[in-house]
Design a protein around this motif. Structure first.
Motif, short mmCIF file in Angstrom:
data_model
loop_
_atom_site.label_atom_id
_atom_site.label_comp_id
_atom_site.label_asym_id
_atom_site.label_seq_id
_atom_site.Cartn_x
_atom_site.Cartn_y
_atom_site.Cartn_z
N CYS A 316 0.89 -1.18 0.00
CA CYS A 316 0.00 0.00 0.00
C CYS A 316 0.92 1.21 0.00
CB CYS A 316 -0.86 0.02 1.27
SG CYS A 316 -1.87 -1.44 1.48
N GLY A 318 1.16 4.29 -1.82
CA GLY A 318 0.94 5.71 -2.10
C GLY A 318 0.74 6.55 -0.86
N GLY A 321 5.81 7.76 0.96
CA GLY A 321 6.71 8.16 2.05
C GLY A 321 7.57 6.99 2.52
N LYS A 322 6.90 5.88 2.87
CA LYS A 322 7.67 4.74 3.39
C LYS A 322 8.46 4.07 2.27
CE LYS A 322 4.53 4.14 7.23
NZ LYS A 322 3.50 5.08 6.69
N GLU A 341 0.22 0.16 -5.51
CA GLU A 341 -0.72 1.22 -5.12
C GLU A 341 -1.89 1.18 -6.08
OE1 GLU A 341 -1.37 3.56 -2.63
OE2 GLU A 341 -3.08 3.87 -3.95
N ARG A 346 -2.00 8.14 -7.08
CA ARG A 346 -1.04 7.95 -5.99
C ARG A 346 0.13 7.08 -6.44
NH1 ARG A 346 -3.32 9.73 -1.02
NH2 ARG A 346 -2.40 8.16 0.33
N ASP A 365 -4.29 -3.63 -7.60
CA ASP A 365 -4.88 -3.92 -6.30
C ASP A 365 -3.97 -4.90 -5.56
OD1 ASP A 365 -6.50 -5.02 -4.18
OD2 ASP A 365 -8.25 -4.22 -5.22
N GLY A 366 -3.61 -4.55 -4.33
CA GLY A 366 -2.71 -5.40 -3.55
C GLY A 366 -3.30 -6.77 -3.25
N ASP A 386 1.02 -1.10 4.84
CA ASP A 386 0.69 0.16 5.52
C ASP A 386 -0.76 0.45 5.16
OD1 ASP A 386 0.85 2.52 6.89
OD2 ASP A 386 1.96 3.58 5.33
C1 SAM Z 1 -1.98 4.55 4.65
S1 SAM Z 1 -1.83 4.82 2.95
C2 SAM Z 1 -0.18 4.33 2.63
C3 SAM Z 1 0.84 5.39 2.97
C4 SAM Z 1 2.20 5.09 2.38
N1 SAM Z 1 2.69 3.79 2.79
C5 SAM Z 1 3.22 6.15 2.76
O1 SAM Z 1 3.98 5.96 3.70
O2 SAM Z 1 3.26 7.18 2.08
C6 SAM Z 1 -2.72 3.49 2.26
C7 SAM Z 1 -2.64 3.43 0.74
O3 SAM Z 1 -3.22 2.20 0.33
C8 SAM Z 1 -3.86 2.42 -0.90
N2 SAM Z 1 -4.80 1.31 -1.12
C9 SAM Z 1 -6.09 1.21 -0.75
N3 SAM Z 1 -6.59 0.03 -1.13
C10 SAM Z 1 -5.60 -0.64 -1.76
C11 SAM Z 1 -5.53 -1.89 -2.39
N4 SAM Z 1 -6.58 -2.71 -2.43
N5 SAM Z 1 -4.36 -2.26 -2.95
C12 SAM Z 1 -3.29 -1.43 -2.92
N6 SAM Z 1 -3.32 -0.21 -2.36
C13 SAM Z 1 -4.46 0.17 -1.77
C14 SAM Z 1 -4.49 3.77 -0.74
O4 SAM Z 1 -4.79 4.34 -2.00
C15 SAM Z 1 -3.41 4.51 0.02
O5 SAM Z 1 -2.57 5.18 -0.87
#
Ligand code: SAM
Length: 504
Positions: A316, A318, A321-322, A341, A346, A365-366, A386
């Motif tokens: 995850c 976007g 940052g991580k 992502e 994102r 999709d993850g 994350d």
């Molecule tokens: C908490 S944020 C992650 C922050 C990121 N790790 C950082 O440090 O910048 C969660 C991310 O998961 C993405 N997300 C939501 N559902 C997802 C999915 N099914 N598969 C992959 N990414 C997903 C969202 O769009 C969002 O960007």
């Protein structure tokens, strides 16, 4: 490899960009002088021709607050645009920021006070007048602005955005001004003995359900919970991450006039100013990132590992940052990172954030682990989840979010969190590790998701004690194996970390 796949070029992750997939510029109010500016006084989008607007800082704050409520805009994004468009900087920009963030943060209690003074629920006040009154009440109760100035400037503002309500606003604000904040709180808060959560909600500007969730996670300790609520209401310090291999935190602190972080070896605390202007941000040596986020990302990479350790997955990613931190470390350790992502917008930000790093960005999709050839089962040695969450752990940084989030957000989020954790546990090889992270301390998003996700994954896992994966000497890490960081204990966002090792 997906269409964004790249050892991509780019600078800082836009970590202040919390939009899921909002088109750029949506939610922007019209600007003074812009097309249609005086078209409709009920929209709150600008003064009518010939009416005196209030001063620019208050006008900017009003526009930002109105956009947050009218268009579901994010305060940090919309305010930045408004300040830029109105060419406000220096003291005006600082004042507009204080008014916007302060009003949004204290909204729940301001609304109780406005309603009492108005003799009607705020839901029955027209939105433009309501937002102007909130802004006026904030100035009266939380700033050193003289009462006469707060009242007259707000009435001018109401005259421009809701002309018919100027007299009403004048009367409401004068009533509010007659009573100091402490007396209002005494009048409107339930007694602590009878209803402690209700009392804390009014005194410390948090919804009751959020306080209950915090208290549960803090073992029911309401004194500790109160310390957290107080910390949540402080303007947050901006943290930088000095990217390993590109910058050193002590040298970066000297360069930017900041201080090295208390815990993360990469962290620098800024003493103010706009991080975007810094050379280190512009040339990709550092990015903006809460110290807690740095700690949990680095913890994944600190977990002991036997065998291959070169394939890392950020499920995850976007806005990146991580991934920016993990990618920097991967470059030094000869590893490759796959960053997933689901949002294309994102995913592009991740690509920009990981320029010149060994990172491949997949806009998918993850949960497609095992179905997408780039995401094979047992294909990775370390996986970060994350997870998307309520964000209740970063309320300091998002002033409006405490009032926008609802308990009804939890079921769909926790379902997604479980599914992503299951996908991560399938993606990691036996012997590999998964770090499950949220920027929320809500037990349902943390402990419950980890327990349920592991149970449903169909693979055997052991908890790894996450505490030794954090820097030595960090206080307040509890009894393990998971770790919950806290603003009032660690000065970080309330990040949760569970580390699981796949054993079969
Ligand atoms: C908490 S944020 C992650 C922050 C990121 N790790 C950082 O440090 O910048 C969660 C991310 O998961 C993405 N997300 C939501 N559902 C997802 C999915 N099914 N598969 C992959 N990414 C997903 C969202 O769009 C969002 O960007």
């Amino acid at each position: 490899m997906g269409s964004w796949a790249a050892h991509s070029a780019g600078g800082e992750a836009s970590v202040t960009d919390h939009r899921a997939d909002r088109p750029h510029g949506s939610g922007r109010p019209r600007r003074p002088g812009g097309p249609g500016y005086d078209r409709d006084s009920r929209t709150g989008r600008g003064p009518r021709a010939g009416r005196p607007p209030s001063d620019p800082a208050r006008q900017a704050a009003y526009e930002a607050i109105a956009a947050v409520h009218r268009d579901d805009a994010y305060a940090n994004l919309v305010l930045a645009e408004i300040l830029r468009d109105m060419r406000l900087d220096g003291r005006d920009a600082a004042f507009a920021t204080e008014l916007t963030y302060g009003t949004l943060r204290t909204l729940g209690t301001l609304d109780l006070i406005v309603a009492d003074a108005a003799g009607r629920d705020v839901a029955r006040i027209d939105p433009p007048a309501r937002d102007a009154l909130r802004l006026g009440a904030y100035q009266l109760l939380h700033t050193r602005v003289p009462a006469f100035a707060a009242v007259s400037q707000t009435v001018d503002l109401v005259r421009s955005v809701a002309p018919g309500a100027a007299g009403f606003a004048n009367a409401v604000l004068r009533t509010i001004a007659e009573t100091p904040l402490e007396k209002w709180l005494e009048k409107l808060a339930p007694s602590y003995d009878e209803n402690p959560i209700g009392n804390l909600a009014v005194h410390h500007n948090h919804p009751e359900w959020v306080i209950r969730a915090f208290a549960e996670s803090l073992g029911g300790d309401l004194a500790d919970t109160t310390r957290l609520l107080i910390e949540d209401n402080q303007p947050p310090v901006v943290h930088l991450c000095a990217r390993p291999g590109r910058a050193d935190a002590v040298e970066l602190a000297d360069e930017v006039g900041g201080v090295p972080g208390a815990f993360s070896p990469y962290a620098v605390y800024l003493n103010g100013g706009s991080p975007r202007e810094l050379a280190a941000i512009q040339d990709g040596r550092a990015h903006v990132q809460d110290e807690g986020s740095q700690l949990v990302a680095a913890a994944l990479l600190a977990a002991p590992m036997e065998g291959r350790d070169t394939r890392w997955l950020d499920l995850c990613a976007g806005p990146g940052g991580k991934t920016g931190l993990i990618g920097s470390i991967a470059a030094a350790r000869g590893a490759e990172v796959t960053a997933v992502e689901v949002s294309e917008h994102r995913a592009r930000l991740v690509e920009q954030a990981t320029r010149n790093m060994p990172v491949t960005v997949l806009p998918v999709d993850g949960r497609s682990v095992g179905r997408d050839p780039d995401l094979p089962e047992e294909g990775f040695d370390r996986v970060l989840v994350d997870a998307p969450c309520t964000g209740l752990g970063s309320l300091r940084r998002r002033p409006e979010s405490r009032w926008r989030r609802q308990p009804a957000d939890l079921p769909p989020l926790t379902k997604l969190q479980r599914e992503l954790l299951v996908a991560a546990l399938r993606a990691v090889r036996p012997g590999g590790v998964v770090a499950y992270v949220t920027c929320s301390p809500h037990m349902v998003e943390t402990q419950v998701t980890v327990t349920e996700g592991s149970r449903r994954s169909g693979v055997e896992v052991d908890f790894v004690d996450a505490r030794p994966l954090l820097p030595p000497g960090m206080p307040g890490l509890g009894s393990g194996p998971t770790v919950q960081l806290w603003p009032h204990r660690h000065g970080t966002d309330a990040m949760f970390l569970a580390v699981l090792r796949r054993t079969s």
